[in-house]
Design an enzyme around this catalytic site. Structure first.
Site, PDB file in Angstrom:
ATOM      1  N   MET B 107       1.080  -1.428   0.497  1.00 53.97           N
ATOM      2  CA  MET B 107      -0.303   0.061  -0.327  1.00 53.97           C
ATOM      3  C   MET B 107       0.821   1.061  -0.127  1.00 53.97           C
ATOM      4  O   MET B 107       2.305   1.102   0.128  1.00 53.97           O
ATOM      5  CB  MET B 107      -0.764  -0.232   1.389  1.00 53.97           C
ATOM      6  CG  MET B 107      -2.087  -1.191   1.120  1.00 53.97           C
ATOM      7  SD  MET B 107      -2.846  -1.196   2.413  1.00 53.97           S
ATOM      8  CE  MET B 107      -1.996  -1.451   3.274  1.00 53.97           C
ATOM      9  N   HIS B 456      12.645  -5.166  -1.349  1.00 49.94           N
ATOM     10  CA  HIS B 456      11.637  -6.490  -1.385  1.00 49.94           C
ATOM     11  C   HIS B 456      11.572  -7.203  -2.208  1.00 49.94           C
ATOM     12  O   HIS B 456      11.113  -8.128  -1.632  1.00 49.94           O
ATOM     13  CB  HIS B 456      11.182  -5.239  -2.668  1.00 49.94           C
ATOM     14  CG  HIS B 456       9.378  -5.797  -3.271  1.00 49.94           C
ATOM     15  ND1 HIS B 456       8.909  -6.608  -4.209  1.00 49.94           N
ATOM     16  CD2 HIS B 456       8.087  -5.813  -2.791  1.00 49.94           C
ATOM     17  CE1 HIS B 456       7.758  -6.848  -4.341  1.00 49.94           C
ATOM     18  NE2 HIS B 456       7.174  -6.440  -3.670  1.00 49.94           N
ATOM     19  N   TYR B 851      -7.119 -39.819  11.098  1.00 47.17           N
ATOM     20  CA  TYR B 851      -6.242 -39.207  10.401  1.00 47.17           C
ATOM     21  C   TYR B 851      -6.303 -38.393   9.536  1.00 47.17           C
ATOM     22  O   TYR B 851      -7.362 -38.321   8.777  1.00 47.17           O
ATOM     23  CB  TYR B 851      -5.141 -39.856  10.360  1.00 47.17           C
ATOM     24  CG  TYR B 851      -5.716 -41.151   9.363  1.00 47.17           C
ATOM     25  CD1 TYR B 851      -5.072 -40.830   8.076  1.00 47.17           C
ATOM     26  CD2 TYR B 851      -6.118 -42.655   9.421  1.00 47.17           C
ATOM     27  CE1 TYR B 851      -5.276 -42.431   7.077  1.00 47.17           C
ATOM     28  CE2 TYR B 851      -6.500 -43.306   8.579  1.00 47.17           C
ATOM     29  CZ  TYR B 851      -7.064 -42.999   6.964  1.00 47.17           C
ATOM     30  OH  TYR B 851      -6.904 -43.932   6.412  1.00 47.17           O
TER      31      TYR B 851
END
Lengths: 874, 874
Positions: B107, B456, B851
């Site tokens: 953002m 980034h 399971y």
């Protein structure tokens, strides 16, 4: 001690008419008739419970049964004044099966039981007829050996033929007492040879073996097949009726016959039947000699006829239903051997129900219930077009109405095999036997050479609603060369013939058939049905013509109009292919614009035909590749016709190919990924609706989105529909009431119906696809194993024919409940092929659907079935 | 009036650290830090509620919000002693987004807000640094225009480059104040040109527009994509943090950095991070300049470093978790801008959780919950085989561990497209930006030229568990020719490279990778997980080798052993084809006898590997045509190899062809129609079991019948299994405990589980097929529309990856309940691919399965997910 044996005789019976479950239909009938004062030979019935116990106990009689039977035998001896196994005054008995419902010819019967080398002499003496005694004995040996000891019938026939040949006799009746004694000796030798032991002379052993054989016959192959076809549970068991023999073959003052209190073919109120002088019952049923009509009995034995008339009227009044009776006249004395509700054609069922209501014998509900939904389909069977001109090849008895066209086959096996590969066949036989049941079911029609209106072929065909021409004596079958001959004309296996079961006509070649309309008493009965039913009945129709037909049959709307069928017609398919081959939305839109006028035109036609009734239109459903050619040859052809290159076609075909198209890119998945397609369809629908409305037609379109699995799919598409509808209505300046709903045809849709109902104003259960997905069963592929499944009883019925109630049905019920939880006024219906299946309709009624939708010709069936469902629910 | 704005400053905050939902992670962290006495610039937070209301109100602020913000602004002015928009002493602020969870770079953020033609002069004066002031102003214009006004970043860069060129400047820092003034003027002209109006000079308008932009950025495309990948709800909204600006670019006594309280890559307990002298925060994150390691800060600013050490220790102790902090030093004064739980690799997560438990900072439950099941998959990622010899082409930073092999691509779009068609790719970029997120997700690994360990690319790759080598500066990308160059070597698009994210190595070509084993701290954490979990974890394994691997990973048995895979191996396929081509049962049996020894051998191997653990073996499932060749070419080849004529092969292929094989003749349908096939398999299983048992191996075979839809199918086949088992055990003279059960993979099976449980000792939910049938969705075909569905949010996730809980899950739950109703001790498990998906495992736990079974490499994931499920249930 449990009571396993019920005695009847001397005008009094331990059983009653309403004890069918315990005594079987025949046993209960004999008890009831005895109590009614009708002349019935005395006897006793061993209960169906004994039979069930017998199977449970590893084929042992339940405790006390045999003792009770011996006790009853003693009472029987007293009643008749004869003794079982007594050489001087022997009692002979018949031993017959008798289940809750009649299963004609399916289980075993033994007559003349009690005869042996000694008692036969006594019988000769008492009857003063040695020939009769030995004829009875040789019949008994033959029958007993066939049924109880498992020696083939044919082997005895060969012996008999040889004796006849040696004596220059043409018919059995040409043989004298001495000849028959010889036959008996030869028969006994045959038994020795075949079994290594002699024919049982102990009459008690005979009785015991015969009872066992009847019990066992409940589970012979043909009985099992019959039960499967007629949906009779396997655990009902059969009763055994042991009745004093009376003889129709004691001379010309004796005889035997079967009769119906009304005509079982037309329903006319007339005493109807056949008899044979000097014969035993099996001669009539087996169709060996062709009997005389019952009316002739008046001439032969006026007293007996008069008495018979009284009896039949009494019986019909008592049972309030058309009766099928068997009788024997022994030396001028009438005995009723059996009475039961008579099997009848659909036509007869309708007429009888209608008449009996008008006569005040039954009420309206009963009248409606008397006509079986499965059966009325017959009334909608093809008939020969009255405008057709044709030459009649031969004529037999009109044994079961309707008309049928098919290729000639000569064996039941061939009938089944040919039918399996999709051929229409007519089964042509000298006479049918219970072994032929599967082939008869597979054939479109049945043609027999011998046998009357009550022969095996006729009775079974009527029960099945099959066209049947019986007793067509001019035909000569040449089994070896697989052909038949009539007046020098040869008809080979595979040649087409047409038979008319309403007239008895046999015609060479294919004759055009037409479907009858609803009218007269049938229409009346259906109106009564409409008074009782709660389920609506709609139809599946894709064209104005089908819509009109269905409306004529009483459809109250269209439950499924498949728009894709419209895509195939004429040269529309070119535009459809152009659309599919487009690479851009723009090009697709252009192609769709060409299709729209056609779609609109179709909808206008349908709306007009359905003026005032709702019309559910399903938007495009199949995957796009269905509209493309698949083989190289077809691609070539279409390339030439359309001007689209074969490369482009092939590329697209390859691109659209799917591993599992059933689970592929279709239904609303197309509508979402190619929104322009559904948009075009909605424009066409709404424009058509607005134009009709302007013309004063009352249109009620219901727009249906197929293959929704998640509510969001519907939410997106409903918004599109509403937007287009608003735009079109504004443009035309009219308001049309329309609904938006969905098919529930995926398990997920049913499971999340509460969510989906937020956006759906109606649900239509597409049980064809729902069956495929719920059972994981491709309809196109299941042919390889589904027959095995039905045969083994894994599924009681083909789940594509009758809805699988515990699986698919559970989902439908869940869908209805969850949907109505969210939207109490949700309209629910079913539009799979189950919508025309009576069993499935009962289920739809039970779970509270609003309507069923079925093919036009099944609409009357559905109306009646819906009434039955309402009338029989607990 | 609702409180929409929370102030913090002067050592006191209105908000608290536990108010993340309302204030976002960043806002809550700032409040908490303020309260802890940590130096934080004052500011205020506009709540996430305000954002949600903004969207609800048609993008209008909720009532009172703006007034509260102005009020807070006033308090901020007081705290800082500056005034917003005051030319003489201007307050500048940053405006940042901040959601409940961190969405790095997704953002928008605006720095230096409050600058205009007047205030810039004031800033220059106060800071006594005109260059700094105009640099800030030109940055602000650029950022504001990009984020708020929608003018492309590049256009400004082009202007800047031109000015640099004109002035002979190489770097931005080479530009002087006057140059920057020119830049500002040119920027303003650009705004005029682009928008037709001038850059907003009113600081209040700037603030208002910036708040709007942050609100709007919640719904920009990359944020939506990030939320989808990270499963963050769309309706959380973002908070807006308005904080007084502090400047790291006010000279060499200023700077900025990011740091982690422990090493986020290895988990080592060391202060880890990077800083840049004389820079603003975005310079670090964007990876434009390569920063220095945090340790170097000690040399540059020893006091600040000491203070920072105190702060980070305080923060970690307070939050009891590794923190990711942002700081700025303005003229020697330290400011903390942000703290949050730091993202970390799986390896680091494990080490940190383990260490913190050992340090007594957290308890065992917390330690287990600190390691995300989705993430540990990373630890099981491929590593370069240590035995491999290879030449290193280049070396960058080890930014995200693991190794990856793939073809070089240079754009995110290419990465997505290539991956879609099944290619493994390595995305090679100068640096990544948030726009690349989709391509990064699609790639096997990421290689960048610039940017550090917190760039980034590095942060996002670690979060995704992708291998990443960052900052590999020796590489020169030639975008035009789609290639890169290292030391004169050219690597073209499509060439294979291998990258090692644990060492930073870049290797030309494919290098062999291996899977790591479980050991050390990870094994320990998983043991702790085992203490908490209630679900068992089994594996899907078809070979002894896979079984061993899975057991090594902690599998507690085999949940699915697919026998058909064994049919394909080596020359067994010949015998299989011989069997399929047989026309008689006899011939089929002969062929099956050849296959049996192989099957037996396989089972012996598996039983040995699984000594003491249960092994569920599924009998043959796929349709027979899967074993036959399909193309003419393959038919030819196989005909030659096998000696079977091409005609016979083609005929059989044609005969077995199915329209919808998924719904076809497979599973128990084969077992019923070709009983000899299943019989052979059961003989092989039971003989193998008996032989193993005799050798002292503890065998627990569980024989599983696939595709049961009706209980009768299972009833018939269970009888067969029991008969064969009895026979074999008698023959070997040993008793083997075995179970017979079924896959529940058809909706009908789940719907009628109560009936099926009468014959099944266990249920294994085959959710792959159950998804296909319940949703009516062919996995092989759905690629054409399912991506659209996921994109549109119709299904939140691919239902083949994460179980569709409301549809398929509903059936599973129903199946468990109904099954246990009939058989309370019924064992239930799941063996579809969902068995390894954490979300699906939570669901399995919730509905009480015994399971889950998954592929060997997913076993650790499943163990951990099962523990999380148990620990987080309400």
């Amino acid at each position: 001690m449990k009571k396993y044996v019920y005695f009847f005789g001397n005008g009094k019976a331990e059983g009653k008419g309403d004890m069918k479950d315990l005594l079987g239909g025949k046993g209960a009938g004999l008890a009831e008739m005895t109590n009614l004062g009708i002349p019935v030979p005395p006897g006793f019935t061993i209960t169906t419970e004994a039979c069930i116990e017998y199977y449970k106990n590893n084929k042992q009689y339940p405790e006390g049964m045999w003792e009770q039977a011996l006790e009853a035998l003693k009472r029987l001896e007293e009643a008749v004044g004869k003794k079982f196994g007594d050489p001087s005054n022997p009692l002979l008995v018949s031993v017959r099966s008798g289940a809750r419902v009649s299963m004609p010819g399916m289980m075993d019967t033994i007559l003349n039981l009690g005869l042996n080398d000694e008692t036969v002499k006594g019988l000769a003496e008492i009857s003063n007829n040695e020939r009769f005694a030995y004829d009875s004995y040789r019949r008994f040996i033959q029958m007993f050996c066939d049924v109880v000891l498992g020696i083939e019938h044919n082997k005895f026939e060969r012996v008999l033929d040889k004796v006849k040949e040696n004596n220059g006799a043409k018919f059995d009746t040409d043989l004298g007492a001495e000849d028959l004694k010889e036959v008996v000796e030869l028969y006994k030798e045959l038994v020795e040879e075949e079994l290594g032991r002699s024919f049982p002379q102990d009459t008690m052993e005979q009785l015991r073996l015969a009872i066992n054989a009847v019990f066992e016959s409940w589970n012979n192959q043909r009985a099992i097949t019959y039960r499967k076809i007629n949906k009779i549970p396997d655990d009902w068991g059969t009763a055994v009726n042991i009745v004093a023999m009376v003889f129709g073959n004691m001379g010309n003052d004796s005889g035997t016959g079967v009769a119906f209190t009304r005509n079982p073919s037309t329903g006319e109120k007339e005493f109807f039947g056949e008899f044979l002088i000097n014969a035993q019952g099996e001669d009539v049923v087996a169709g060996i000699r062709t009997p005389e009509p019952i009316a002739k009995l008046k001439e032969h034995m006026p007293e007996v006829f008069k008495q018979l008339e009284e009896v039949y009227k009494k019986l019909e009044k008592h049972y309030k239903d058309m009766q099928d009776i068997e009788f024997t006249v022994e030396k001028g004395k009438l005995y009723l051997l059996q009475t039961r509700s008579g099997k009848r054609t659909a036509r007869a069922a309708v007429k009888i129900a209608y008449d009996m209501y008008k006569e005040g014998l039954i009420d309206k509900k009963t009248a409606v219930l008397r006509v079986q939904p499965e059966q009325v389909d017959q009334l909608l069977h093809p008939m020969i077009d009255p405008n057709e001109k044709y030459e009649v090849l031969a004529k037999g008895l009109p044994a079961s109405p309707g008309a049928a066209v098919g290729k000639v086959v000569f064996t039941a096996e061939d009938a089944e095999q040919w039918a399996e590969r999709g051929e229409d066949v007519i089964l042509v036989r000298n006479e049918t036997s219970p072994e032929d049941i599967g082939g008869m079911n597979a054939a479109k029609g049945i043609l027999t050479v011998t046998g009357g209106m009550t022969s095996h072929a006729a009775v079974v065909a009527r029960g099945m609603g099959k066209t049947c021409v019986a007793g067509c004596g001019t035909i000569r079958i040449d089994e070896e060369n697989k052909q038949f001959e009539v007046d020098g004309k040869i008809v080979k296996e595979g040649d087409f013939i047409t038979i008319n079961g309403s007239t008895g006509e046999v015609i060479l070649g294919k004759v055009k058939l037409i479907m009858p309309e609803l009218s007269g008493e049938f229409a009346e009965i259906l109106k009564w049905a409409d008074e009782f039913r709660k389920l609506g009945v709609r139809t599946n129709a894709d064209t104005p013509k089908d819509s009109e037909i269905a409306r004529g049959f009483g459809a109250e709307g269209i439950g499924l109009c498949r728009t894709e069928h419209m895509f195939f017609e004429g040269n529309r398919i070119d535009a459809v292919r152009e659309m599919i081959l487009s690479d851009t939305k723009e090009d697709r839109r252009k192609a769709l614009e060409k299709i729209k006028p056609y779609q609109k035109e179709d909808f206008i036609g349908i709306f007009k035909a359905m003026d005032g009734l709702p019309v559910t239109i399903r938007l495009l459903d199949p995957p796009l590749h269905e509209f493309l050619p698949h083989t190289d040859e077809d691609i070539e052809k279409i390339s030439k016709a359309s001007g689209i290159s074969t490369e482009a076609l092939k590329k697209k075909v390859e691109e659209l190919k799917e591993f599992n198209p059933m689970l592929g890119h279709r239904g609303c998945r197309l509508g979402l990924t190619y929104p322009e397609v559904y948009e075009m369809q909605v424009y066409a629908i709404m424009e058509a609706a607005c134009e009709c409305k302007k013309e004063g037609i009352d249109v009620k379109p219901e727009i249906m989105i197929p293959l929704v699995g998640h509510y969001k799919e519907l939410a997106i598409l409903k918004e599109m529909v509403d937007n287009v509808a608003k735009e079109v209505m504004e443009q035309y300046g009219v308001e049309v009431e329309y609904l938006v709903g969905t098919m529930i045809e995926l398990p997920r849709a049913a499971l999340t119906a509460d969510e989906i109902a937020q956006y759906a104003e109606f649900f239509s259960f597409g049980t064809n696809d729902l069956t495929q997905t719920t059972l994981g069963l491709s309809r196109d592929d299941s042919g390889k194993f589904l027959p095995y499944y039905v045969e083994k009883g894994i599924y009681k019925e083909d789940p594509f024919v009758s809805i699988d109630q515990s699986g698919v049905g559970q989902l439908v019920e869940m869908g209805v409940k969850k949907g109505r939880n969210t939207r109490p006024d949700l309209k629910t219906g079913i539009c799979g092929e189950h919508g025309g299946d009576p069993e499935s309709i009962y289920f739809c009624h039970k779970i509270g659907l609003n309507y069923v939708s079925c093919s036009p010709y099944r609409v009357p069936v559905a109306r009646l079935a819906a009434a039955h469902a309402a009338l029989t629910e607990e």
